[in-house]
Design a protein around this motif. Structure first.
Motif, PDB file in Angstrom:
ATOM      1  N   LYS A 236      12.788  19.134 -17.238  1.00 27.07           N
ATOM      2  CA  LYS A 236      13.276  19.853 -16.062  1.00 27.07           C
ATOM      3  C   LYS A 236      13.053  19.050 -14.795  1.00 27.07           C
ATOM      4  CE  LYS A 236      12.449  24.409 -18.105  1.00 27.07           C
ATOM      5  NZ  LYS A 236      11.635  25.627 -18.001  1.00 27.07           N
ATOM      6  N   ALA A 237      11.864  18.449 -14.677  1.00 32.61           N
ATOM      7  CA  ALA A 237      11.585  17.661 -13.485  1.00 32.61           C
ATOM      8  C   ALA A 237      12.518  16.469 -13.395  1.00 32.61           C
ATOM      9  CB  ALA A 237      10.123  17.203 -13.494  1.00 32.61           C
ATOM     10  N   GLY A 238      12.773  15.822 -14.566  1.00 31.06           N
ATOM     11  CA  GLY A 238      13.678  14.686 -14.554  1.00 31.06           C
ATOM     12  C   GLY A 238      15.079  15.081 -14.164  1.00 31.06           C
TER      13      GLY A 238
ATOM     14  N   ALA B 150      22.662  31.178  -5.475  1.00 35.36           N
ATOM     15  CA  ALA B 150      23.507  30.743  -6.586  1.00 35.36           C
ATOM     16  C   ALA B 150      23.289  29.274  -6.910  1.00 35.36           C
ATOM     17  CB  ALA B 150      24.978  31.006  -6.256  1.00 35.36           C
ATOM     18  N   LEU B 151      23.126  28.442  -5.886  1.00 31.90           N
ATOM     19  CA  LEU B 151      22.859  27.027  -6.131  1.00 31.90           C
ATOM     20  C   LEU B 151      21.504  26.826  -6.796  1.00 31.90           C
ATOM     21  CD1 LEU B 151      24.201  25.359  -2.865  1.00 31.90           C
ATOM     22  CD2 LEU B 151      24.990  24.933  -5.190  1.00 31.90           C
ATOM     23  N   GLY B 152      20.502  27.592  -6.371  1.00 31.07           N
ATOM     24  CA  GLY B 152      19.196  27.468  -6.992  1.00 31.07           C
ATOM     25  C   GLY B 152      19.216  27.873  -8.452  1.00 31.07           C
ATOM     26  N   LEU B 153      19.854  28.994  -8.754  1.00 32.93           N
ATOM     27  CA  LEU B 153      19.891  29.493 -10.126  1.00 32.93           C
ATOM     28  C   LEU B 153      20.813  28.657 -11.008  1.00 32.93           C
ATOM     29  CD1 LEU B 153      20.047  33.352  -9.475  1.00 32.93           C
ATOM     30  CD2 LEU B 153      18.058  31.990 -10.159  1.00 32.93           C
ATOM     31  N   GLY B 154      21.830  28.041 -10.410  1.00 33.43           N
ATOM     32  CA  GLY B 154      22.817  27.316 -11.196  1.00 33.43           C
ATOM     33  C   GLY B 154      22.506  25.855 -11.399  1.00 33.43           C
ATOM     34  N   THR B 155      21.372  25.367 -10.892  1.00 35.33           N
ATOM     35  CA  THR B 155      20.971  23.979 -11.086  1.00 35.33           C
ATOM     36  C   THR B 155      19.533  23.928 -11.568  1.00 35.33           C
ATOM     37  OG1 THR B 155      20.151  23.690  -8.817  1.00 35.33           O
ATOM     38  CG2 THR B 155      22.501  23.278  -9.177  1.00 35.33           C
ATOM     39  N   SER B 156      19.062  22.724 -11.844  1.00 33.95           N
ATOM     40  CA  SER B 156      17.698  22.575 -12.369  1.00 33.95           C
ATOM     41  C   SER B 156      16.626  22.801 -11.313  1.00 33.95           C
ATOM     42  CB  SER B 156      17.531  21.168 -12.958  1.00 33.95           C
ATOM     43  OG  SER B 156      17.766  20.194 -11.966  1.00 33.95           O
ATOM     44  N   TRP B 157      17.002  22.924 -10.038  1.00 32.74           N
ATOM     45  CA  TRP B 157      16.007  23.155  -8.998  1.00 32.74           C
ATOM     46  C   TRP B 157      15.368  24.539  -9.109  1.00 32.74           C
ATOM     47  CZ3 TRP B 157      14.295  19.375  -5.904  1.00 32.74           C
ATOM     48  CH2 TRP B 157      15.103  18.256  -5.720  1.00 32.74           C
ATOM     49  N   GLY B 158      16.136  25.542  -9.473  1.00 28.78           N
ATOM     50  CA  GLY B 158      15.603  26.898  -9.535  1.00 28.78           C
ATOM     51  C   GLY B 158      15.325  27.461  -8.148  1.00 28.78           C
TER      52      GLY B 158
ATOM     53  N   ARG C 232       5.885  23.157  -8.181  1.00 30.01           N
ATOM     54  CA  ARG C 232       4.849  24.154  -8.421  1.00 30.01           C
ATOM     55  C   ARG C 232       4.208  23.919  -9.781  1.00 30.01           C
ATOM     56  NH1 ARG C 232       5.306  29.013  -5.419  1.00 30.01           N
ATOM     57  NH2 ARG C 232       4.481  30.143  -7.187  1.00 30.01           N
ATOM     58  N   LYS C 233       2.906  24.120  -9.855  1.00 28.05           N
ATOM     59  CA  LYS C 233       2.200  23.937 -11.118  1.00 28.05           C
ATOM     60  C   LYS C 233       2.454  25.119 -12.040  1.00 28.05           C
ATOM     61  CE  LYS C 233      -1.507  21.134  -9.129  1.00 28.05           C
ATOM     62  NZ  LYS C 233      -2.973  21.029  -8.902  1.00 28.05           N
ATOM     63  N   THR C 234       2.680  24.809 -13.320  1.00 32.39           N
ATOM     64  CA  THR C 234       2.880  25.862 -14.311  1.00 32.39           C
ATOM     65  C   THR C 234       1.546  26.193 -14.964  1.00 32.39           C
ATOM     66  OG1 THR C 234       3.416  24.195 -15.987  1.00 32.39           O
ATOM     67  CG2 THR C 234       5.249  25.164 -14.764  1.00 32.39           C
ATOM     68  N   LYS C 235       1.467  27.401 -15.485  1.00 34.62           N
ATOM     69  CA  LYS C 235       0.238  27.828 -16.147  1.00 34.62           C
ATOM     70  C   LYS C 235       0.039  27.050 -17.433  1.00 34.62           C
ATOM     71  CE  LYS C 235       0.317  32.552 -14.357  1.00 34.62           C
ATOM     72  NZ  LYS C 235       0.364  33.979 -14.710  1.00 34.62           N
TER      73      LYS C 235
ATOM     74  N   TYR D 171       7.969  24.066  -4.338  1.00 35.31           N
ATOM     75  CA  TYR D 171       7.418  24.759  -3.168  1.00 35.31           C
ATOM     76  C   TYR D 171       8.421  24.818  -2.025  1.00 35.31           C
ATOM     77  CZ  TYR D 171       2.728  24.807  -5.204  1.00 35.31           C
ATOM     78  OH  TYR D 171       1.651  25.061  -6.009  1.00 35.31           O
ATOM     79  N   TRP D 172       9.120  23.724  -1.769  1.00 34.16           N
ATOM     80  CA  TRP D 172      10.011  23.711  -0.606  1.00 34.16           C
ATOM     81  C   TRP D 172      11.212  24.624  -0.824  1.00 34.16           C
ATOM     82  CZ3 TRP D 172      15.096  21.984  -0.567  1.00 34.16           C
ATOM     83  CH2 TRP D 172      15.526  21.287  -1.688  1.00 34.16           C
ATOM     84  N   VAL D 173      11.689  24.745  -2.078  1.00 35.30           N
ATOM     85  CA  VAL D 173      12.815  25.639  -2.349  1.00 35.30           C
ATOM     86  C   VAL D 173      12.405  27.093  -2.199  1.00 35.30           C
ATOM     87  CG1 VAL D 173      14.535  26.356  -4.059  1.00 35.30           C
ATOM     88  CG2 VAL D 173      13.889  23.949  -3.896  1.00 35.30           C
ATOM     89  N   SER D 174      11.246  27.446  -2.737  1.00 31.26           N
ATOM     90  CA  SER D 174      10.782  28.831  -2.609  1.00 31.26           C
ATOM     91  C   SER D 174      10.478  29.176  -1.150  1.00 31.26           C
ATOM     92  CB  SER D 174       9.545  29.067  -3.485  1.00 31.26           C
ATOM     93  OG  SER D 174       8.487  28.199  -3.130  1.00 31.26           O
ATOM     94  N   THR D 175       9.954  28.203  -0.382  1.00 34.67           N
ATOM     95  CA  THR D 175       9.722  28.442   1.042  1.00 34.67           C
ATOM     96  C   THR D 175      11.028  28.710   1.766  1.00 34.67           C
ATOM     97  OG1 THR D 175       7.756  27.017   1.020  1.00 34.67           O
ATOM     98  CG2 THR D 175       8.772  27.472   3.165  1.00 34.67           C
ATOM     99  N   LYS D 176      12.054  27.929   1.451  1.00 37.49           N
ATOM    100  CA  LYS D 176      13.361  28.145   2.060  1.00 37.49           C
ATOM    101  C   LYS D 176      13.934  29.503   1.677  1.00 37.49           C
ATOM    102  CE  LYS D 176      16.576  25.279   2.299  1.00 37.49           C
ATOM    103  NZ  LYS D 176      17.664  24.391   1.843  1.00 37.49           N
ATOM    104  N   PHE D 177      13.714  29.913   0.440  1.00 35.93           N
ATOM    105  CA  PHE D 177      14.216  31.209  -0.011  1.00 35.93           C
ATOM    106  C   PHE D 177      13.650  32.333   0.844  1.00 35.93           C
ATOM    107  CE2 PHE D 177      13.425  35.051  -2.498  1.00 35.93           C
ATOM    108  CZ  PHE D 177      14.695  35.365  -2.927  1.00 35.93           C
ATOM    109  N   TRP D 178      12.331  32.349   1.030  1.00 37.52           N
ATOM    110  CA  TRP D 178      11.707  33.428   1.785  1.00 37.52           C
ATOM    111  C   TRP D 178      12.039  33.340   3.270  1.00 37.52           C
ATOM    112  CZ3 TRP D 178      10.664  37.293  -1.012  1.00 37.52           C
ATOM    113  CH2 TRP D 178      10.139  37.138  -2.280  1.00 37.52           C
ATOM    114  N   LEU D 179      12.107  32.132   3.822  1.00 38.05           N
ATOM    115  CA  LEU D 179      12.475  31.984   5.227  1.00 38.05           C
ATOM    116  C   LEU D 179      13.903  32.462   5.484  1.00 38.05           C
ATOM    117  CD1 LEU D 179      10.969  28.510   6.246  1.00 38.05           C
ATOM    118  CD2 LEU D 179      10.221  30.775   6.990  1.00 38.05           C
ATOM    119  N   THR D 180      14.811  32.104   4.584  1.00 39.45           N
ATOM    120  CA  THR D 180      16.202  32.512   4.761  1.00 39.45           C
ATOM    121  C   THR D 180      16.347  34.017   4.603  1.00 39.45           C
ATOM    122  OG1 THR D 180      16.907  30.388   3.849  1.00 39.45           O
ATOM    123  CG2 THR D 180      18.578  32.104   4.008  1.00 39.45           C
TER     124      THR D 180
END
Length: 222
Positions: free
Chosen positions: A204-206, A99-107, A189-192, A112-121
């Motif tokens: 978004k990054a800012g 919910a925190l990821g989806l509800g803020t600009s972090w996503g 993460r790099k976008t296409k 990379y570190w957020v997505s890594t935490k998602f899969w680890l958790t």
């Protein structure tokens, strides 16, 4: 805003930032409440794994010392803690982080570190709910089958090691996610190419950098 010559003025990125902020799902008050819930659940989950590991080591040493009463007490306490706390704490930690990821600009997958935490958790939650719970039930069944008298290493089999290994691995994963939350390595993460304008990506990054400066806690399992 565009000038009469068609050039984009400096006010356009600022308005983009305002639109991005307005479009977030979480208000500041809701975000703070969710952060409190997420931190409480995460710390409690970490403490639960530490308690289970302590009890498992106590039981393992009791086998070598021939202290069957201490062994029974440790395994029954582990079974009680696991049945009551593993599922709610793991779910609360994972879902509040999502919910925190989806509800803020972090996503969830923007960094990379957020997505890594998602899969680890997610993996740690599945291992706790299924593998760890089963190992605790195995240990409780063994001591229930020997309510009195000695309990030997042969009676326990590999259960005495499983009850140490699984919470130790889970505890290591949780500590690693704490490190990720503090240091936030690897960047964005790099976008296409062509999938979005550079101005939007910069906005978004800012906004995410502003979140970090304000101490916001993002992502799954933070």
């Amino acid at each position: 805003m565009r000038s009469p010559t068609g050039a984009v003025t400096a006010s356009e990125p600022a308005s983009g930032v305002r639109r991005r902020s307005a479009g977030r799902r979480l208000t500041p008050a809701a975000r703070k409440r969710l952060v409190v819930l997420h931190i409480t659940a995460s710390v409690s989950w970490l403490a639960l794994m530490l308690c289970l590991l302590t009890l498992a080591v106590t039981a393992l040493t009791a086998v070598g010392a021939g202290d069957a009463d201490r062994l029974r007490t440790a395994y029954r306490a582990m079974g009680l803690l696991g049945d009551v706390l593993i599922l709610p704490l793991s779910l609360l930690t994972f879902l509040s982080g999502v919910a925190l990821g989806l509800g803020t600009s972090w996503g969830l997958f923007r960094y990379y570190w957020v997505s890594t935490k998602f899969w680890l958790t997610l993996g740690a939650m599945a291992a706790s709910v299924f593998a760890l719970s089963d190992r605790l039930h195995d240990a409780v069944r063994v001591v229930d089958a020997h309510p009195t008298g000695p309990i030997t290493a042969a009676d326990l089999g590999f259960v005495r090691y499983n009850t140490v290994i699984v919470p130790a691995v889970a505890l290591s994963l949780y500590l690693f996610t704490v490190v990720l939350s503090v240091y936030k390595p690897w960047g964005r993460r790099k976008t296409k190419a062509g999938s979005g304008g550079s101005a939007g990506s910069g906005t978004k990054a800012g906004a995410a950098d502003a979140d970090a400066r304000r101490g916001r806690i993002p992502g799954a399992g933070a």
